[in-house]
Design a protein around this motif. Structure first.
Motif, PDB file in Angstrom:
ATOM      1  N   ARG A   1      10.065   0.898  16.852  1.00  0.00           N
ATOM      2  CA  ARG A   1      10.410  -0.505  16.632  1.00  0.00           C
ATOM      3  C   ARG A   1      10.947  -0.709  15.223  1.00  0.00           C
ATOM      4  NH1 ARG A   1       5.262  -3.778  19.351  1.00  0.00           N
ATOM      5  NH2 ARG A   1       5.476  -2.874  21.441  1.00  0.00           N
ATOM      6  N   TYR A   2      11.848  -1.680  15.104  1.00  0.00           N
ATOM      7  CA  TYR A   2      12.478  -1.987  13.823  1.00  0.00           C
ATOM      8  C   TYR A   2      12.292  -3.462  13.516  1.00  0.00           C
ATOM      9  CZ  TYR A   2      14.600   2.497  14.856  1.00  0.00           C
ATOM     10  OH  TYR A   2      14.782   3.820  15.177  1.00  0.00           O
ATOM     11  N   HIS A   3      12.108  -3.765  12.234  1.00  0.00           N
ATOM     12  CA  HIS A   3      11.740  -5.106  11.813  1.00  0.00           C
ATOM     13  C   HIS A   3      12.628  -5.580  10.672  1.00  0.00           C
ATOM     14  CE1 HIS A   3       8.025  -4.102  14.008  1.00  0.00           C
ATOM     15  NE2 HIS A   3       8.068  -2.975  13.326  1.00  0.00           N
ATOM     16  N   HIS A   4      13.009  -6.828  10.734  1.00  0.00           N
ATOM     17  CA  HIS A   4      13.782  -7.462   9.665  1.00  0.00           C
ATOM     18  C   HIS A   4      12.795  -7.968   8.626  1.00  0.00           C
ATOM     19  CE1 HIS A   4      16.287 -11.147   8.290  1.00  0.00           C
ATOM     20  NE2 HIS A   4      16.607 -10.098   7.565  1.00  0.00           N
ATOM     21  N   ARG A   5      12.456  -7.081   7.702  1.00  0.00           N
ATOM     22  CA  ARG A   5      11.445  -7.405   6.689  1.00  0.00           C
ATOM     23  C   ARG A   5      11.785  -6.709   5.377  1.00  0.00           C
ATOM     24  NH1 ARG A   5       5.638  -7.258   9.950  1.00  0.00           N
ATOM     25  NH2 ARG A   5       6.424  -8.228  11.861  1.00  0.00           N
ATOM     26  N   ASN A   6      11.031  -7.076   4.359  1.00  0.00           N
ATOM     27  CA  ASN A   6      11.178  -6.502   3.027  1.00  0.00           C
ATOM     28  C   ASN A   6      10.220  -5.324   2.896  1.00  0.00           C
ATOM     29  OD1 ASN A   6      11.164  -5.979   0.245  1.00  0.00           O
ATOM     30  ND2 ASN A   6      11.465  -8.141  -0.266  1.00  0.00           N
ATOM     31  N   MET A   7      10.736  -4.147   2.555  1.00  0.00           N
ATOM     32  CA  MET A   7       9.855  -2.979   2.478  1.00  0.00           C
ATOM     33  C   MET A   7       8.858  -3.054   1.324  1.00  0.00           C
ATOM     34  SD  MET A   7      12.371   0.096   1.224  1.00  0.00           S
ATOM     35  CE  MET A   7      13.690  -0.126   0.052  1.00  0.00           C
ATOM     36  N   LEU A   8       9.017  -4.025   0.434  1.00  0.00           N
ATOM     37  CA  LEU A   8       8.037  -4.217  -0.630  1.00  0.00           C
ATOM     38  C   LEU A   8       6.871  -5.097  -0.193  1.00  0.00           C
ATOM     39  CD1 LEU A   8      10.404  -4.854  -3.675  1.00  0.00           C
ATOM     40  CD2 LEU A   8       9.490  -2.675  -2.829  1.00  0.00           C
ATOM     41  N   ASP A   9       7.027  -5.780   0.923  1.00  0.00           N
ATOM     42  CA  ASP A   9       6.012  -6.718   1.408  1.00  0.00           C
ATOM     43  C   ASP A   9       6.174  -6.835   2.916  1.00  0.00           C
ATOM     44  OD1 ASP A   9       4.071  -8.660   1.649  1.00  0.00           O
ATOM     45  OD2 ASP A   9       5.363 -10.302   0.958  1.00  0.00           O
ATOM     46  N   THR A  10       5.701  -5.823   3.631  1.00  0.00           N
ATOM     47  CA  THR A  10       6.027  -5.687   5.053  1.00  0.00           C
ATOM     48  C   THR A  10       5.188  -6.548   5.965  1.00  0.00           C
ATOM     49  OG1 THR A  10       4.455  -3.864   5.391  1.00  0.00           O
ATOM     50  CG2 THR A  10       6.699  -3.289   4.659  1.00  0.00           C
ATOM     51  N   GLY A  11       3.973  -6.903   5.554  1.00  0.00           N
ATOM     52  CA  GLY A  11       3.061  -7.589   6.450  1.00  0.00           C
ATOM     53  C   GLY A  11       2.458  -6.688   7.511  1.00  0.00           C
ATOM     54  N   LEU A  12       2.760  -5.383   7.467  1.00  0.00           N
ATOM     55  CA  LEU A  12       2.192  -4.439   8.426  1.00  0.00           C
ATOM     56  C   LEU A  12       0.755  -4.089   8.027  1.00  0.00           C
ATOM     57  CD1 LEU A  12       5.331  -2.136   8.821  1.00  0.00           C
ATOM     58  CD2 LEU A  12       4.540  -3.904  10.413  1.00  0.00           C
ATOM     59  N   GLU A  13       0.038  -3.469   8.927  1.00  0.00           N
ATOM     60  CA  GLU A  13      -1.408  -3.273   8.788  1.00  0.00           C
ATOM     61  C   GLU A  13      -1.765  -2.245   7.719  1.00  0.00           C
ATOM     62  OE1 GLU A  13      -5.224  -1.957  11.611  1.00  0.00           O
ATOM     63  OE2 GLU A  13      -3.202  -2.150  12.464  1.00  0.00           O
ATOM     64  N   SER A  14      -2.681  -2.608   6.850  1.00  0.00           N
ATOM     65  CA  SER A  14      -3.127  -1.703   5.783  1.00  0.00           C
ATOM     66  C   SER A  14      -3.836  -0.488   6.355  1.00  0.00           C
ATOM     67  CB  SER A  14      -4.078  -2.429   4.823  1.00  0.00           C
ATOM     68  OG  SER A  14      -3.423  -3.489   4.173  1.00  0.00           O
ATOM     69  N   GLY A  15      -3.567   0.682   5.797  1.00  0.00           N
ATOM     70  CA  GLY A  15      -4.260   1.910   6.167  1.00  0.00           C
ATOM     71  C   GLY A  15      -3.997   2.401   7.569  1.00  0.00           C
ATOM     72  N   ALA A  16      -2.958   1.883   8.225  1.00  0.00           N
ATOM     73  CA  ALA A  16      -2.715   2.203   9.635  1.00  0.00           C
ATOM     74  C   ALA A  16      -1.766   3.382   9.845  1.00  0.00           C
ATOM     75  CB  ALA A  16      -2.152   0.973  10.344  1.00  0.00           C
ATOM     76  N   TYR A  17      -1.171   3.889   8.769  1.00  0.00           N
ATOM     77  CA  TYR A  17      -0.081   4.853   8.916  1.00  0.00           C
ATOM     78  C   TYR A  17      -0.467   6.238   8.411  1.00  0.00           C
ATOM     79  CZ  TYR A  17       2.650   0.858  10.218  1.00  0.00           C
ATOM     80  OH  TYR A  17       3.098  -0.259  10.877  1.00  0.00           O
ATOM     81  N   ALA A  18      -0.104   7.234   9.217  1.00  0.00           N
ATOM     82  CA  ALA A  18      -0.372   8.631   8.857  1.00  0.00           C
ATOM     83  C   ALA A  18       0.690   9.182   7.928  1.00  0.00           C
ATOM     84  CB  ALA A  18      -0.440   9.489  10.131  1.00  0.00           C
ATOM     85  N   ALA A  19       1.880   8.617   7.968  1.00  0.00           N
ATOM     86  CA  ALA A  19       2.977   9.084   7.129  1.00  0.00           C
ATOM     87  C   ALA A  19       3.973   7.959   6.921  1.00  0.00           C
ATOM     88  CB  ALA A  19       3.670  10.293   7.757  1.00  0.00           C
ATOM     89  N   SER A  20       4.733   8.062   5.835  1.00  0.00           N
ATOM     90  CA  SER A  20       5.780   7.082   5.551  1.00  0.00           C
ATOM     91  C   SER A  20       6.846   7.750   4.714  1.00  0.00           C
ATOM     92  CB  SER A  20       5.197   5.861   4.820  1.00  0.00           C
ATOM     93  OG  SER A  20       4.695   6.220   3.540  1.00  0.00           O
ATOM     94  N   TRP A  21       8.023   7.113   4.665  1.00  0.00           N
ATOM     95  CA  TRP A  21       9.095   7.730   3.890  1.00  0.00           C
ATOM     96  C   TRP A  21      10.153   6.719   3.498  1.00  0.00           C
ATOM     97  CZ3 TRP A  21       8.752   8.321   9.194  1.00  0.00           C
ATOM     98  CH2 TRP A  21       9.867   7.971   9.950  1.00  0.00           C
ATOM     99  N   ASN A  22      10.929   7.132   2.488  1.00  0.00           N
ATOM    100  CA  ASN A  22      12.207   6.512   2.137  1.00  0.00           C
ATOM    101  C   ASN A  22      13.264   7.599   2.153  1.00  0.00           C
ATOM    102  OD1 ASN A  22      10.184   4.714   0.307  1.00  0.00           O
ATOM    103  ND2 ASN A  22      12.022   3.517   0.790  1.00  0.00           N
ATOM    104  N   ASN A  23      14.344   7.350   2.852  1.00  0.00           N
ATOM    105  CA  ASN A  23      15.459   8.287   2.854  1.00  0.00           C
ATOM    106  C   ASN A  23      16.650   7.601   2.198  1.00  0.00           C
ATOM    107  OD1 ASN A  23      17.133  10.440   3.277  1.00  0.00           O
ATOM    108  ND2 ASN A  23      16.720  10.608   5.468  1.00  0.00           N
ATOM    109  N   GLU A  24      16.831   7.892   0.904  1.00  0.00           N
ATOM    110  CA  GLU A  24      17.933   7.318   0.126  1.00  0.00           C
ATOM    111  C   GLU A  24      17.915   5.795   0.106  1.00  0.00           C
ATOM    112  OE1 GLU A  24      21.759   8.936   0.945  1.00  0.00           O
ATOM    113  OE2 GLU A  24      21.005  10.963   1.108  1.00  0.00           O
ATOM    114  N   SER A  25      16.756   5.216  -0.063  1.00  0.00           N
ATOM    115  CA  SER A  25      16.665   3.758  -0.152  1.00  0.00           C
ATOM    116  C   SER A  25      15.840   3.287  -1.340  1.00  0.00           C
ATOM    117  CB  SER A  25      16.076   3.182   1.146  1.00  0.00           C
ATOM    118  OG  SER A  25      14.834   3.777   1.457  1.00  0.00           O
ATOM    119  N   THR A  26      15.277   4.205  -2.127  1.00  0.00           N
ATOM    120  CA  THR A  26      14.425   3.808  -3.253  1.00  0.00           C
ATOM    121  C   THR A  26      15.215   3.163  -4.382  1.00  0.00           C
ATOM    122  OG1 THR A  26      14.640   6.025  -4.211  1.00  0.00           O
ATOM    123  CG2 THR A  26      12.720   5.619  -2.814  1.00  0.00           C
TER     124      THR A  26
END
Length: 290
Positions: free
Chosen positions: A147-172
């Motif tokens: 799923r994809y969301h129209h949100r700000n990656m600095l303040d996603t509103g997604l669930e804390s501690g819910a993710y096993a992995a995360s990344w930025n690919n040329e977006s930092t």
């Protein structure tokens, strides 16, 4: 208001600065052939560059050569970069959730899902990109897990501690690193894995070079110095476990792009000069959330 649902709705329009509005406008309007034509090959749309040795037969005259072959070769190198990043995300299972920050048109999330079977959430400031990526997931029949969301990656509103992995690919380079890594640290469970592939300027060389300034202007971004990645990670509970300089591996991609006719954007020589003079580097950084 904090948004905790995972649907893209009118209520989840991201809060953003004037600069971020400019970035969103840029990507909402972007129709660059070097992104779209490559993605049409297999419906994996990436917004990053490539790595690896070039098959020079793509440039030879004769059967199977020509623009289509060059486009396919550039996409193969892009895919190699996406596969490398995905391979560093850790030992994931189909029940794990992963987060793609600055997901673009969604190719990286699909690569991760196809590799691990995991649930993925991608976030982009561009509603156009989010809608496009969700439609691609629906066509693939994986929209129950990708799923994809129209949100700000600095303040996603997604669930804390819910993710096993995360990344930025040329977006930092579009955000402040402390704010970005704080959000990744919030989202990742303890022991979770963070990966980034990014261009950064080499502060051992000195201040940002003329070439780096030209790249910033071209993409409306702000390339960070290499050292700041490690300082900001340390301030936000992300401990690097692997760092790899991919500069030499990405130069062949840029050399091929220079010869790609209708896919040339005019920034190719600047990237090559920056890589060759040592003022700019292409890094892979893998870190664990502690």
């Amino acid at each position: 208001m904090t948004i905790t649902n995972t649907e893209t709705t009118a209520a989840s329009v991201p809060s953003q600065s004037t600069y971020q509005t400019r970035v969103a406008d840029y990507w909402n309007a972007e129709e660059n052939a070097v992104n779209l034509e490559l993605g049409k090959i297999d419906d994996l749309y990436h917004h990053h560059y490539g790595i690896g040795a070039v098959d020079r037969s793509a440039l030879d005259e004769g059967p199977g050569s020509g623009p289509d072959r060059i486009t396919a070769e550039l996409h193969r190198l892009e895919q190699a970069q996406a596969d490398l990043l995905a391979s560093r995300l850790g030992d994931l299972s189909p029940t794990d959730r992963v987060f793609d920050a600055g997901c673009g048109r969604g190719g990286g999330s699909v690569v991760a899902h196809l590799r691990y079977g995991c649930h993925t959430d991608g976030v982009t400031l561009s509603r156009k990109q989010a809608d496009f990526a969700n439609e691609q997931a629906r066509k693939r029949g994986i929209d129950d897990k990708v799923r994809y969301h129209h949100r700000n990656m600095l303040d996603t509103g997604l669930e804390s501690g819910a993710y096993a992995a995360s990344w930025n690919n040329e977006s930092t380079m579009y955000v402040e690193l402390d704010l970005l890594f704080a959000e990744h640290a919030r989202l990742l469970r303890r022991g979770g894995r963070y990966v980034t592939i990014t261009g950064c300027y080499n502060d051992a060389y000195g201040r940002a070079s003329r070439e780096v300034s030209l790249i910033n202007a071209h993409y409306i971004c702000d390339i960070h110095p290499r050292s700041e990645y490690f300082r900001a990670m340390a301030r936000n509970r992300l401990v690097p476990v692997h760092v790899e300089d991919l500069t030499a591996d990405t130069i062949p991609y840029w050399e091929l792009r220079q010869e790609a006719g209708h896919l040339v954007t005019g920034i190719e020589e600047t990237f090559l000069n920056a890589y060759r003079n040592g003022s700019f580097q292409y890094l892979l950084i893998v870190a664990d959330r502690v």
